[in-house]
Design an enzyme around this catalytic site. Structure first.
Site, mmCIF file in Angstrom:
data_model
loop_
_atom_site.group_PDB
_atom_site.id
_atom_site.type_symbol
_atom_site.label_atom_id
_atom_site.label_comp_id
_atom_site.label_asym_id
_atom_site.label_seq_id
_atom_site.Cartn_x
_atom_site.Cartn_y
_atom_site.Cartn_z
ATOM 1 N N SER A 61 0.748 -1.286 0.001
ATOM 2 C CA SER A 61 0.055 0.100 -0.210
ATOM 3 C C SER A 61 0.844 1.259 -0.149
ATOM 4 O O SER A 61 0.371 2.825 -0.366
ATOM 5 C CB SER A 61 -1.497 -0.164 0.954
ATOM 6 O OG SER A 61 -1.709 -0.916 0.752
ATOM 7 N N LYS A 64 0.069 3.287 -2.660
ATOM 8 C CA LYS A 64 -1.278 4.813 -3.127
ATOM 9 C C LYS A 64 -0.337 6.240 -2.871
ATOM 10 O O LYS A 64 -0.606 6.985 -3.398
ATOM 11 C CB LYS A 64 -1.814 4.825 -1.727
ATOM 12 C CG LYS A 64 -2.504 2.847 -1.924
ATOM 13 C CD LYS A 64 -3.308 2.272 -0.984
ATOM 14 C CE LYS A 64 -4.407 0.770 -1.058
ATOM 15 N NZ LYS A 64 -4.437 0.540 0.290
ATOM 16 N N TYR A 190 -2.622 -2.294 -10.442
ATOM 17 C CA TYR A 190 -2.771 -2.259 -9.383
ATOM 18 C C TYR A 190 -2.041 -2.900 -8.190
ATOM 19 O O TYR A 190 -1.304 -3.084 -7.873
ATOM 20 C CB TYR A 190 -4.743 -2.332 -8.352
ATOM 21 C CG TYR A 190 -4.646 -1.787 -7.231
ATOM 22 C CD1 TYR A 190 -4.579 -0.636 -6.463
ATOM 23 C CD2 TYR A 190 -4.826 -3.157 -6.000
ATOM 24 C CE1 TYR A 190 -3.795 -0.777 -5.002
ATOM 25 C CE2 TYR A 190 -4.846 -2.874 -4.521
ATOM 26 C CZ TYR A 190 -4.456 -1.921 -3.775
ATOM 27 O OH TYR A 190 -4.336 -2.115 -2.921
ATOM 28 N N TYR A 242 -4.525 3.750 7.929
ATOM 29 C CA TYR A 242 -5.536 3.610 8.112
ATOM 30 C C TYR A 242 -6.538 4.147 9.287
ATOM 31 O O TYR A 242 -6.522 4.927 9.715
ATOM 32 C CB TYR A 242 -5.977 2.670 7.743
ATOM 33 C CG TYR A 242 -4.729 1.704 6.704
ATOM 34 C CD1 TYR A 242 -5.133 2.028 4.778
ATOM 35 C CD2 TYR A 242 -4.122 0.741 6.757
ATOM 36 C CE1 TYR A 242 -4.653 1.381 4.371
ATOM 37 C CE2 TYR A 242 -3.171 1.198 5.430
ATOM 38 C CZ TYR A 242 -3.741 1.308 4.478
ATOM 39 O OH TYR A 242 -2.980 0.781 3.371
ATOM 40 N N VAL A 260 1.160 -3.851 3.765
ATOM 41 C CA VAL A 260 0.847 -5.364 4.262
ATOM 42 C C VAL A 260 2.740 -6.006 4.009
ATOM 43 O O VAL A 260 2.520 -6.716 4.543
ATOM 44 C CB VAL A 260 -0.013 -6.012 3.907
ATOM 45 C CG1 VAL A 260 -1.284 -5.501 4.928
ATOM 46 C CG2 VAL A 260 0.150 -6.297 2.506
HETATM 47 O O1 DON Z 1 -4.804 -4.560 -1.957
HETATM 48 C C1 DON Z 1 -3.993 -5.497 -1.624
HETATM 49 O O2 DON Z 1 -4.702 -6.039 -0.628
HETATM 50 C C2 DON Z 1 -2.411 -5.110 -0.888
HETATM 51 N N1 DON Z 1 -1.657 -5.785 -2.380
HETATM 52 C C3 DON Z 1 -1.932 -3.944 -0.417
HETATM 53 C C4 DON Z 1 -2.799 -3.810 1.015
HETATM 54 C C5 DON Z 1 -2.372 -2.637 1.916
HETATM 55 O O3 DON Z 1 -0.886 -3.306 1.858
HETATM 56 C C6 DON Z 1 -2.481 -2.161 2.883
HETATM 57 N N2 DON Z 1 -1.604 -1.742 4.069
HETATM 58 N N3 DON Z 1 -0.990 -2.104 5.220
#
Ligand code: DON
Length: 306
Positions: A61, A64, A190, A242, A260
């Site tokens: 993320s 973003k 994405y 978040y 993540v």
């Molecule tokens: O969209 C997703 O599920 C992941 N590729 C990215 C999510 C993410 O990193 C959330 N962050 N803490």
């Protein structure tokens, strides 16, 4: 400074035990849960690092804010904010809320949660998904000063295979008319963006540009305009962590974005850019020991903007 960082890393490392690796993307389970590293670049150009700072991990993320920057560069602020709001959702990053009573979707999404980031992927200019992604990768290379950055294709495949929640969010965006492109093409951009592989140093360099009004350390060239770094930093402060953004603002007090993969990009305005890696996550998907480490650093160097 090096000794101070080493000490903070070692004191914070025990908190990795209270976290979990991201299991919903199977490839991310290959990371070492105990890892913790930091790289920082000060405004005088000096660089410091400690712990597992040289490990490579996927940006997740933390892509973003980069997608947001490119969407702003390509379309301008008005276009972006007419489609994606700027208020914190207070919900999980991948939340699918009850939109049945929602008339204006934009009031319920922002660029730092999945649904908003997917919407912004469709705003990136390019003749097809490959050109759109390439332009994002080029911006990432420029901001990080690292020409060798690429995509981890195993993680990309893993994201794609397990990405049904993101698919649901993309179809929702399409039903509201926020995106008009082919859903799979938008998601391809994405998922690939999330699978860009970086290090703490890359994040620190990106953070440096954001802390330095859009100018890079090496050439003092303006990579992005100050009005956009100001926009992105503000969103990072309110939405970057978040539903943990308020707590993070109190404990650390600087703009930041988590992923993540364990990365945290942090921006101490006019002071330094910071890259963190610690793949053990808390329940909100933020690096558990990484936040502890940033809290120590912020308290010790008075980084909080408050
Ligand atoms: O969209 C997703 O599920 C992941 N590729 C990215 C999510 C993410 O990193 C959330 N962050 N803490």
């Amino acid at each position: 400074m090096r000794e101070l960082l080493e000490k903070m890393v070692e004191e914070s490392r025990e908190f990795t035990q209270g976290g979990q690796l991201a299991s919903y993307i199977p490839e991310l389970l290959k990371y070492n849960k105990d890892d913790l590293g930091i790289y920082l670049i000060r405004n005088d150009g000096k660089e410091f690092y400690a712990g597992n700072f040289d490990k490579r991990f996927t940006i997740q993320s933390v892509c973003k804010p980069l997608i947001l920057l490119l969407a702003l560069i390509d379309n301008g602020e008005d276009y972006v904010t007419q489609r994606v709001g700027v208020e914190s959702t207070g919900k999980a990053f991948n939340a699918i809320m009850d939109f049945s009573q929602v008339e204006d979707l934009k009031d319920h999404i922002n660029p730092m949660v999945n649904i908003g980031a997917i919407a912004m992927c469709s705003m990136i200019e390019g003749k097809d998904k490959d050109e759109k992604f390439q332009r994002l990768l080029d911006l990432t290379k420029k901001l990080s000063g690292n020409e060798n950055i690429g995509v981890n294709m195993q993680v990309f495949e893993s994201e794609r295979k397990t990405g049904d929640r993101n698919r649901a969010l993309a179809y929702l965006l399409k039903s509201y008319g926020t995106i008009t492109d082919d859903v799979d093409d938008v998601l391809d951009v994405y998922f690939k963006a999330c699978s860009i592989e970086i290090t703490c140093k890359d994040l620190a360099n990106i953070g440096f540009v954001l802390s330095n009004n859009g100018r890079s350390k090496s050439s003092d060239e303006e990579i992005v305009s100050k009005k956009y770094t100001r926009f992105v930093n503000a969103i990072l402060m309110t939405c970057g962590m978040y539903d943990g953004a308020g707590d993070f603002a109190i404990r650390v007090g600087i703009p930041a974005k988590s992923g993540v993969g364990g990365g945290i990009l942090s921006v101490a305005p006019s002071i330094m850019g910071i890259g963190i890696y610690g793949p053990a996550l808390d329940s909100k998907g933020n690096s558990i020991a990484g936040i502890k480490l940033l809290e120590k650093l912020s308290n010790s160097l008075y980084l909080s903007v408050f």
